[in-house]
Design a protein around this motif. Structure first.
Motif: not given
Length: 126
Positions: A64-83
């Motif tokens: 639904r959305d992605l955020v590049e290198k968010p602060k932990a408190a602002e991350a939409p989830s703990n699912l990290a994009i791994i290239g």
């Protein structure tokens, strides 16, 4: 496409898993993995909803959305994009006119604001 900062060890290779999901949904796919909250700022993070696939609801997600290198408190989830990505040609013209900006990764990750007629972005949790 492979931008490998992480080594993925899996019985079924990562790219094979992505290609299997691509073959089923005919949509762009990227790989994600769960990371501890204190590590998410090193990755792009996704906001996503589970998609039922192969009898499971815990490995394929609709992004639904992605955020590049968010602060932990602002991350939409703990699912990290791994290239690891399987991209379709339609993504490149959409991304070409955009520049990445703080908190977003259009240039790096393909379409973020694609027309509704485009298939949804999917990801596979490894």
């Amino acid at each position: 496409m492979v931008l490998a900062d992480d080594v993925i060890e899996a019985e079924t290779p990562c790219l094979r898993q992505l290609l299997d999901v691509y073959d089923f949904f005919c949509a762009p796919v990227l790989a994600v993995m769960e990371v501890p909250p204190d590590m998410i700022s090193s990755y792009g993070a996704i906001e996503a909803e589970p998609v039922h696939h192969n009898g499971s609801n815990d490995r394929v997600y609709r992004i639904r959305d992605l955020v590049e290198k968010p602060k932990a408190a602002e991350a939409p989830s703990n699912l990290a994009i791994i290239g690891r990505y399987v991209l379709t040609p339609e993504i490149f013209p959409l991304a070409a006119g955009h520049r990445a900006w703080r908190g977003r990764g259009i240039a790096a990750y393909g379409r973020h604001e694609a027309p509704a007629t485009q298939p949804p972005d999917l990801c596979v949790s490894l």
